[in-house]
Design a protein around this motif. Structure first.
Motif, short mmCIF file in Angstrom:
data_model
loop_
_atom_site.label_atom_id
_atom_site.label_comp_id
_atom_site.label_asym_id
_atom_site.label_seq_id
_atom_site.Cartn_x
_atom_site.Cartn_y
_atom_site.Cartn_z
N VAL A 19 44.95 5.07 16.00
CA VAL A 19 45.28 4.95 17.42
C VAL A 19 46.64 4.27 17.62
O VAL A 19 47.18 4.28 18.72
N HIS A 20 47.21 3.69 16.58
CA HIS A 20 48.44 2.92 16.72
C HIS A 20 49.57 3.74 17.35
O HIS A 20 50.25 3.27 18.27
N ALA A 21 49.76 4.95 16.86
CA ALA A 21 50.85 5.78 17.39
C ALA A 21 50.62 6.13 18.85
O ALA A 21 51.56 6.16 19.65
N VAL A 22 49.37 6.38 19.21
CA VAL A 22 49.04 6.74 20.60
C VAL A 22 49.32 5.58 21.53
O VAL A 22 49.74 5.78 22.68
N ALA A 23 49.11 4.34 21.06
CA ALA A 23 49.31 3.17 21.91
C ALA A 23 50.75 3.01 22.35
O ALA A 23 51.03 2.32 23.34
N GLY A 24 51.69 3.64 21.66
CA GLY A 24 53.10 3.56 22.03
C GLY A 24 53.54 4.62 23.01
O GLY A 24 54.69 4.61 23.45
N SER A 232 39.03 2.18 19.73
CA SER A 232 39.42 3.59 19.86
C SER A 232 40.29 3.87 21.07
O SER A 232 40.92 4.93 21.16
N PHE A 233 40.31 2.95 22.05
CA PHE A 233 41.14 3.16 23.25
C PHE A 233 42.56 2.65 22.98
O PHE A 233 42.73 1.51 22.53
N PRO A 234 43.59 3.43 23.29
CA PRO A 234 44.98 3.01 23.03
C PRO A 234 45.49 1.98 24.03
O PRO A 234 46.47 2.22 24.76
N LEU A 235 44.85 0.82 24.07
CA LEU A 235 45.26 -0.27 24.95
C LEU A 235 46.03 -1.30 24.13
O LEU A 235 45.69 -1.57 22.98
N ARG A 236 47.02 -1.92 24.73
CA ARG A 236 47.95 -2.75 23.98
C ARG A 236 47.51 -4.20 23.84
O ARG A 236 48.18 -4.99 23.17
N ARG A 237 46.41 -4.54 24.48
CA ARG A 237 45.84 -5.88 24.30
C ARG A 237 44.38 -5.73 23.88
O ARG A 237 43.74 -4.73 24.13
N ARG A 238 43.88 -6.76 23.24
CA ARG A 238 42.53 -6.73 22.69
C ARG A 238 41.49 -6.73 23.81
O ARG A 238 41.56 -7.54 24.73
N SER A 239 40.51 -5.82 23.70
CA SER A 239 39.37 -5.78 24.62
C SER A 239 38.19 -6.45 23.95
O SER A 239 37.62 -5.92 23.00
N VAL A 240 37.82 -7.62 24.45
CA VAL A 240 36.71 -8.37 23.85
C VAL A 240 35.44 -8.01 24.62
O VAL A 240 35.05 -8.67 25.59
#
Length: 305
Positions: A19-24, A232-240
């Motif tokens: 997912v790293h590439a998608v997050a950008g 799995s979601f391309p969000l740029r901050r951590r979802s706790v």
């Protein structure tokens, strides 16, 4: 990866590497990816797929084993079947299409004619006008053999109960006939009513092994599932979202089915991108437009008054 806003490196260690590439990507493209179907290989689903793989490889014999995948509506049954089907897509072999997994839906108004027509459609075969039932039956049997079908999957099997008594019996007899004639496993998929339909026939009940997908409850498996969704979601901050409190809240709001949970988290992830929060948290969950099943029914019933 570098943030376009401040040229600072993005810390994406909370995401799955794929997912790293998608997050950008820009927000609109990420939202499209967020809304796409995703496969989360939780243990119960993987075990179900393994059972399907075992049936696919089963040597032909007079009485083949069958499987009945049962669970509440929107609890991941069809996604499991789709994941299995994608592993065994049709291929061309010696100028002939080989279709190892034939997957259909039980018609909403079940009958032998509609059932055979659904199989022909799944095989991509045209149905001529005014075909007699006996001709359709022979055509279906011949084509299933020609394409090398190794397993027949029937989704929405509970639709059998929508038929009249004679049509219901006709469809149950049909399931038994196909299993005997083709000597391939039959997989039924549906709600509890699918099990009740099969159980009404002693011979079928003995042939179908039930595999239950229950509602989700608080525990380590649900915690792991939530962590997988977050990664799995391309969000740029951590979802706790895999804490005890969050787990309890999400299960209550989604009413314990994985389909509703995915819908809720997807909606919150879209809000996270649109708002710039970039994480699923109490704020994004509070402002998402997701409405749970019970509330949807109440709103609908209110509109009818």
């Amino acid at each position: 990866m570098v943030s376009a806003a401040n040229h600072q490196p993005l810390d994406l260690t909370h995401l799955h590497p794929d997912v790293h590439a998608v997050a950008g990507l820009p927000a609109a493209e990420r939202i499209t990816r967020i809304r796409a179907d995703r496969w989360i290989g939780y243990p119960k689903a993987m075990e179900a797929v393994d059972k399907l793989e075992t049936l696919l490889a089963w040597p032909r014999k007079q009485r083949m084993p069958n499987l009945l995948l049962v669970g509440p509506t929107n609890n991941g049954k069809s996604m499991i079947i789709e994941q299995f089907r994608r592993r065994h897509l049709p291929v061309m072999e010696a100028d002939r299409e080989h279709i190892p997994v034939v997957s259909i839906q039980m018609p909403s108004e079940p009958s032998s004619l509609r059932f055979y027509t659904a199989i022909l459609a799944a095989l991509g075969a045209p149905v001529g006008p005014r075909r007699r039932l006996v001709d359709l039956e022979q055509l279906v049997l011949r084509l299933l053999c020609e394409v090398g079908a190794k397993i027949l999957v029937i989704d929405e099997l509970h639709n059998i109960l929508a038929g009249r008594g004679d049509k219901r019996r006709e469809c149950l007899n049909l399931l038994r006939f196909l299993g005997n004639e083709l000597r391939i496993p039959v997989v039924g998929v549906g709600t509890r009513e699918a099990y009740l339909a099969v159980r009404s026939d002693d011979q079928l009940e003995n042939r179908f092994e039930p595999y239950i997908l229950p509602l989700w409850e608080a525990g380590e498996q649900t915690r792991s599932l939530l962590a997988s969704f977050a990664a799995s979601f391309p969000l740029r901050r951590r979802s706790v979202i895999d804490t005890e409190d969050m787990m309890t809240y999400l299960l209550a709001r989604s009413e314990g089915t994985i389909g509703e949970l995915a819908h809720l988290l997807t909606s919150a992830a879209v809000v996270a991108v649109d708002s710039g929060v970039e994480a699923i948290n109490q704020k994004t969950l509070a402002i998402t437009d997701y409405v749970g099943p019970t509330q949807r029914r109440r709103l609908f019933e209110r509109e009818l008054l």
